[in-house]
Design a protein around this motif. Structure first.
Motif, PDB file in Angstrom:
ATOM      1  N   UNK A  80      22.979  39.297   2.226  1.00 58.67           N
ATOM      2  CA  UNK A  80      23.140  40.514   3.207  1.00 58.67           C
ATOM      3  C   UNK A  80      21.718  41.014   3.284  1.00 58.67           C
ATOM      4  N   UNK A  81      20.740  40.583   3.113  1.00 58.25           N
ATOM      5  CA  UNK A  81      19.255  41.162   3.143  1.00 58.25           C
ATOM      6  C   UNK A  81      19.150  42.485   2.242  1.00 58.25           C
ATOM      7  N   UNK A  82      19.935  42.656   1.133  1.00 57.75           N
ATOM      8  CA  UNK A  82      19.816  43.960   0.481  1.00 57.75           C
ATOM      9  C   UNK A  82      19.998  43.869  -1.129  1.00 57.75           C
ATOM     10  N   UNK A  83      19.033  43.941  -1.812  1.00 59.23           N
ATOM     11  CA  UNK A  83      19.390  43.696  -3.302  1.00 59.23           C
ATOM     12  C   UNK A  83      20.648  44.519  -3.887  1.00 59.23           C
ATOM     13  N   UNK A  84      20.775  45.633  -3.261  1.00 62.57           N
ATOM     14  CA  UNK A  84      21.981  46.316  -4.034  1.00 62.57           C
ATOM     15  C   UNK A  84      23.309  45.529  -3.428  1.00 62.57           C
ATOM     16  N   UNK A  85      23.245  44.984  -2.300  1.00 60.48           N
ATOM     17  CA  UNK A  85      24.475  44.189  -1.767  1.00 60.48           C
ATOM     18  C   UNK A  85      24.707  43.208  -2.953  1.00 60.48           C
ATOM     19  N   UNK A  86      23.734  42.412  -3.361  1.00 60.81           N
ATOM     20  CA  UNK A  86      23.593  41.511  -4.187  1.00 60.81           C
ATOM     21  C   UNK A  86      24.232  41.983  -5.697  1.00 60.81           C
ATOM     22  N   UNK A  87      23.704  43.067  -6.069  1.00 56.89           N
ATOM     23  CA  UNK A  87      24.201  43.616  -7.242  1.00 56.89           C
ATOM     24  C   UNK A  87      25.562  43.988  -7.173  1.00 56.89           C
ATOM     25  N   UNK A  88      26.267  44.561  -6.174  1.00 52.85           N
ATOM     26  CA  UNK A  88      27.533  45.093  -6.267  1.00 52.85           C
ATOM     27  C   UNK A  88      28.614  44.202  -5.687  1.00 52.85           C
ATOM     28  N   UNK A  89      28.288  42.897  -5.746  1.00 45.48           N
ATOM     29  CA  UNK A  89      29.191  41.904  -5.045  1.00 45.48           C
ATOM     30  C   UNK A  89      29.225  40.470  -5.952  1.00 45.48           C
ATOM     31  N   UNK A  90      30.295  39.719  -5.921  1.00 48.60           N
ATOM     32  CA  UNK A  90      30.366  38.568  -6.717  1.00 48.60           C
ATOM     33  C   UNK A  90      29.858  37.330  -6.109  1.00 48.60           C
ATOM     34  N   UNK A  91      29.780  36.233  -6.790  1.00 46.38           N
ATOM     35  CA  UNK A  91      29.350  35.192  -6.180  1.00 46.38           C
ATOM     36  C   UNK A  91      30.677  34.593  -5.393  1.00 46.38           C
ATOM     37  N   UNK A  92      30.195  33.831  -4.403  1.00 44.82           N
ATOM     38  CA  UNK A  92      31.330  33.208  -3.446  1.00 44.82           C
ATOM     39  C   UNK A  92      31.998  32.439  -4.155  1.00 44.82           C
ATOM     40  N   UNK A  93      33.423  32.325  -3.864  1.00 46.13           N
ATOM     41  CA  UNK A  93      34.383  31.214  -4.522  1.00 46.13           C
ATOM     42  C   UNK A  93      34.662  30.158  -3.719  1.00 46.13           C
ATOM     43  N   UNK A  94      34.072  30.057  -2.429  1.00 45.56           N
ATOM     44  CA  UNK A  94      34.076  28.835  -1.550  1.00 45.56           C
ATOM     45  C   UNK A  94      32.870  28.851  -0.467  1.00 45.56           C
ATOM     46  N   UNK A 128      12.755  45.033   1.425  1.00 46.35           N
ATOM     47  CA  UNK A 128      13.290  44.575  -0.135  1.00 46.35           C
ATOM     48  C   UNK A 128      12.543  43.071  -0.282  1.00 46.35           C
ATOM     49  N   UNK A 129      12.372  42.289   0.558  1.00 42.96           N
ATOM     50  CA  UNK A 129      12.070  41.039   0.227  1.00 42.96           C
ATOM     51  C   UNK A 129      10.979  40.845   1.389  1.00 42.96           C
ATOM     52  N   UNK A 130      10.063  39.702   0.893  1.00 39.25           N
ATOM     53  CA  UNK A 130       9.000  39.593   1.799  1.00 39.25           C
ATOM     54  C   UNK A 130       9.232  39.204   3.393  1.00 39.25           C
ATOM     55  N   UNK A 322      31.920  50.765   5.545  1.00 38.01           N
ATOM     56  CA  UNK A 322      31.791  52.178   5.569  1.00 38.01           C
ATOM     57  C   UNK A 322      31.655  52.469   4.123  1.00 38.01           C
ATOM     58  N   UNK A 323      32.616  52.095   3.193  1.00 35.76           N
ATOM     59  CA  UNK A 323      32.684  52.338   1.907  1.00 35.76           C
ATOM     60  C   UNK A 323      31.353  52.043   1.222  1.00 35.76           C
ATOM     61  N   UNK A 324      30.920  50.912   1.610  1.00 36.44           N
ATOM     62  CA  UNK A 324      29.843  50.426   0.699  1.00 36.44           C
ATOM     63  C   UNK A 324      28.248  51.244   1.463  1.00 36.44           C
ATOM     64  N   UNK A 325      28.165  51.590   2.664  1.00 38.17           N
ATOM     65  CA  UNK A 325      27.508  52.463   3.215  1.00 38.17           C
ATOM     66  C   UNK A 325      27.359  53.701   2.527  1.00 38.17           C
ATOM     67  N   UNK A 326      28.192  54.442   2.184  1.00 35.52           N
ATOM     68  CA  UNK A 326      28.423  55.631   1.690  1.00 35.52           C
ATOM     69  C   UNK A 326      27.874  55.685   0.294  1.00 35.52           C
ATOM     70  N   UNK A 327      28.150  54.418  -0.378  1.00 39.60           N
ATOM     71  CA  UNK A 327      27.636  54.383  -1.443  1.00 39.60           C
ATOM     72  C   UNK A 327      25.774  54.240  -1.903  1.00 39.60           C
ATOM     73  N   UNK A 331      19.343  54.720  -0.331  1.00 42.65           N
ATOM     74  CA  UNK A 331      18.348  53.822  -0.623  1.00 42.65           C
ATOM     75  C   UNK A 331      18.276  52.785   0.542  1.00 42.65           C
ATOM     76  N   UNK A 332      18.816  52.999   1.633  1.00 43.14           N
ATOM     77  CA  UNK A 332      18.739  52.244   2.920  1.00 43.14           C
ATOM     78  C   UNK A 332      17.509  52.540   3.595  1.00 43.14           C
ATOM     79  N   UNK A 333      16.805  51.403   4.106  1.00 44.13           N
ATOM     80  CA  UNK A 333      15.527  51.519   4.838  1.00 44.13           C
ATOM     81  C   UNK A 333      15.835  52.660   5.894  1.00 44.13           C
ATOM     82  N   UNK A 334      14.801  53.318   5.963  1.00 37.48           N
ATOM     83  CA  UNK A 334      15.142  54.473   7.091  1.00 37.48           C
ATOM     84  C   UNK A 334      15.192  54.133   8.422  1.00 37.48           C
ATOM     85  N   UNK A 335      14.724  53.060   8.869  1.00 35.83           N
ATOM     86  CA  UNK A 335      15.168  52.772  10.260  1.00 35.83           C
ATOM     87  C   UNK A 335      16.322  52.232  10.319  1.00 35.83           C
TER      88      UNK A 335
END
Length: 593
Positions: A80-94, A128-130, A322-327, A331-335
């Motif tokens: 989802x274009x964000x390293x913290x999304x990767x950090x807080x989510x599991x691998x896809x099961x399908x 966060x990425x090139x 909403x819940x993830x955004x609040x957390x 550290x979100x990009x300002x724009x």
């Protein structure tokens, strides 16, 4: 003395070490450039074996594709274009069904590509990425949110790719990278296994360079039956929208009009002012404006569509995440943070009005186009901005872009972005929109018109004569250049077609015959090559290439004496031509007693 030698040796070692580091760094940079920074994860999903005859092969056999990093692939975290999304989510099961469908259809998935942060922007820049390099304009932004997917196709790293289009996520990068991007009718393709941005606006879109590939993918994903294609009976040119573009308007309109006339006749063309039309047909737009501003400022209906789309996107994104955004808000990009977290919470009234706008716009566009109409608009008003530039963040830029993009997003209609060459080194595009559910009709129309649209765009680009008629000599030169490009791409039959067109327009040019002869040599048509070279020599006795090429044709045909004479004469005309001298000497030793 010993210490001095030791110091010198140390300096040499350090120097060699630094040189090695520099060399490695350069190689890494080269790898990155070759990859264009498009991929976030390389992988391989292979298709099943081909069915045994007499069954037909899989429809996408031989094609490769990439997917934006919003599609689930089993065993991989969807980023989802964000390293913290990767950090807080599991691998896809399908794996997302849309990806599985393509693999089962014969295509090979080669990786996941970068998206804008949370797939929310249209710039293509991700801190966060090139940021993927735009192959069509390397100093400019690639467009987003599906930036990497567009770049992978534009850079010939994949035959097609998948992205998500909410309010332009596929169409904008397609326009900025100079390729085709298709946004299907809303709800036409499954969204299972895809991270949602805005549920009522999201669609799965795809990119390709070849209209046939775009159509093949469409047939598989949309499960379209093979049937006779329908011809459009009306092309509606949205004059007020076309006037918004930052290049001469006729740079787009002339190309579309000429191509349309060629295929369907001038009678199918119609002009419309969409601002007036939507003012009349979508009254809820004014309700939305009054609710937000009390109607204090007069705003065009196109600009109001942009506001509605951005409002809905923000509202539904918050609802989904909403819940993830609040957390992670700090550290979100300002724009991105400003867009997602910006205005206060929306009211139920505003949400209901937005739903009314969608319903009314859906009916309005369908009424305008009916079953056989095409709406013609610019994809975006502005060219891509420089990397790190501010225009993409400006309210004016976003308003102009979203106004055009929101027509299909809010109405749910299908839209295709079509490249039309370059203007001032920036990619130019136009978009065709058809009513909801007319995806096959739109894809068929694209395939019919694509070549003539490119031809007309080339005429405008290469001559910079958008109004005055071209001379036959100018048109012939353009055909020759197109032949040269086709030859370089090793499409020799296409090159012969273009050179033949140049000869038809201007038959007294020696170069055109000589060039066509070279293409004939490549496909083994030696008699035709000899004939063309002879004609080229008749027109220009000093055409060195024609002598050499005729010698090459005559050698294969067994006319060795004549071939030697041709090679010798080419060498006389051009004493530095070692190939001609060597060819003449080789044949003389072999065949002259």
């Amino acid at each position: 003395m010993g210490s001095s030698q030791a110091a010198a040796s140390l300096c040499v070692l350090v120097g060699l070490g630094l040189a090695g580091i520099l060399l490695i760094t350069r190689k890494l940079k080269q790898v990155i450039r070759e990859d264009f920074g498009a991929f976030v994860d390389k992988l391989q999903l292979l298709p099943p074996p081909q069915p045994a005859p007499p069954k037909a092969p899989h429809p996408l056999t031989g094609l490769t594709f990439a997917v934006s990093d919003v599609f689930d692939i089993e065993g991989h975290v969807t980023g989802f274009g964000h390293p913290d999304w990767v950090r807080t989510h599991d691998k896809a099961s399908r794996t997302a069904p849309v990806v599985s469908t393509l693999v089962e259809g014969g295509a090979t998935c080669i990786g996941k590509t970068i998206v804008d942060e949370l797939a929310y922007s249209i710039s293509g820049e991700n801190e966060h990425y090139c940021t993927p390099t735009n192959p069509a304009a390397p100093s400019k932004t690639p467009g987003g949110s599906s930036s990497g997917a567009a770049v992978a196709v534009a850079a010939n790293l994949a035959d097609f790719s998948l992205g998500i289009d909410t309010v332009g996520g596929v169409r904008v990068p397609a326009a900025f990278c100079g390729i085709m991007g298709f946004r299907p009718s809303h709800g036409a393709v499954s969204h299972t296994g895809i991270i949602p941005v805005s549920t009522s606006l999201d669609t799965v879109g795809w990119f390709a360079k070849d209209p046939k590939v775009l159509g093949r993918v469409g047939h598989v994903l949309l499960q379209l039956p093979y049937a006779y294609s329908r011809s459009p009976r009306q092309f509606v040119l949205a004059d007020d929208c076309l006037e918004q573009v930052k290049i001469p308007t006729n740079r787009i309109t002339q190309v579309v009009v000429k191509s349309t006339e060629k295929h369907y006749g001038r009678q199918v063309l119609k002009h419309e002012n969409l601002d007036d039309y939507f003012n009349l047909k979508v009254p809820s737009l004014r309700k939305f404006h009054n609710e937000k501003t009390n109607g204090a400022v007069k705003v065009s209906s196109i600009k109001l569509l942009a506001s509605v789309a951005q409002f809905l996107q923000r509202h539904e994104f918050k609802h989904n995440h909403d819940e993830w955004i609040d957390s992670v808000k700090p550290i979100l990009d300002s724009a991105t943070s400003a867009q997602i977290c910006g205005p206060p919470e929306s009211s139920d009234m505003e949400v209901e009005i937005c739903k009314s706008v969608k319903n009314e716009l859906h009916a309005a566009v369908n009424s305008l186009l009916k079953d056989d109409g095409i709406l013609v608009i610019p994809t975006v008003a502005d060219p891509p901005s420089k990397l790190g530039g501010k225009p993409l963040l400006s309210e004016d830029f976003r308003s102009r872009a979203f106004g055009l993009l929101s027509i299909a997003s809010l109405s749910g209609c299908c839209q295709v972005t079509i490249p039309l060459g370059l203007h001032n080194k920036n990619p130019v595009s136009v978009s065709f929109i058809a009513k909801h559910g007319s995806d096959r009709f739109l894809l068929d129309t694209l395939q019919t018109m694509y070549t003539s649209l490119q031809d007309q765009a080339d005429l405008v680009t290469n001559t910079k004569l958008s109004k005055s008629a071209l001379t036959r000599e100018q048109s012939a030169e353009i055909s020759k250049e197109k032949g040269n490009n086709a030859y370089k791409a090793k499409d020799y039959h296409k090159a012969i077609e273009f050179y033949s067109e140049a000869i038809k327009l201007c038959g007294n040019n020696s170069t055109y015959y000589s060039n066509r002869a070279q293409a004939y040599l490549e496909i083994g048509s030696y008699h035709q090559a000899e004939t063309d070279c002879s004609q080229a020599i008749n027109l220009n006795k000093k055409n060195v290439k024609a002598y050499f090429r005729r010698g090459s044709a005559r050698e294969v045909l067994g006319y060795y004496k004549e071939a030697i004479e041709d090679f010798k004469y080419a060498h006389v005309l051009e004493p530095t031509n070692k190939r001609a001298a060597a060819a003449a000497e080789r044949l003389r030793k072999l065949f002259v007693p």
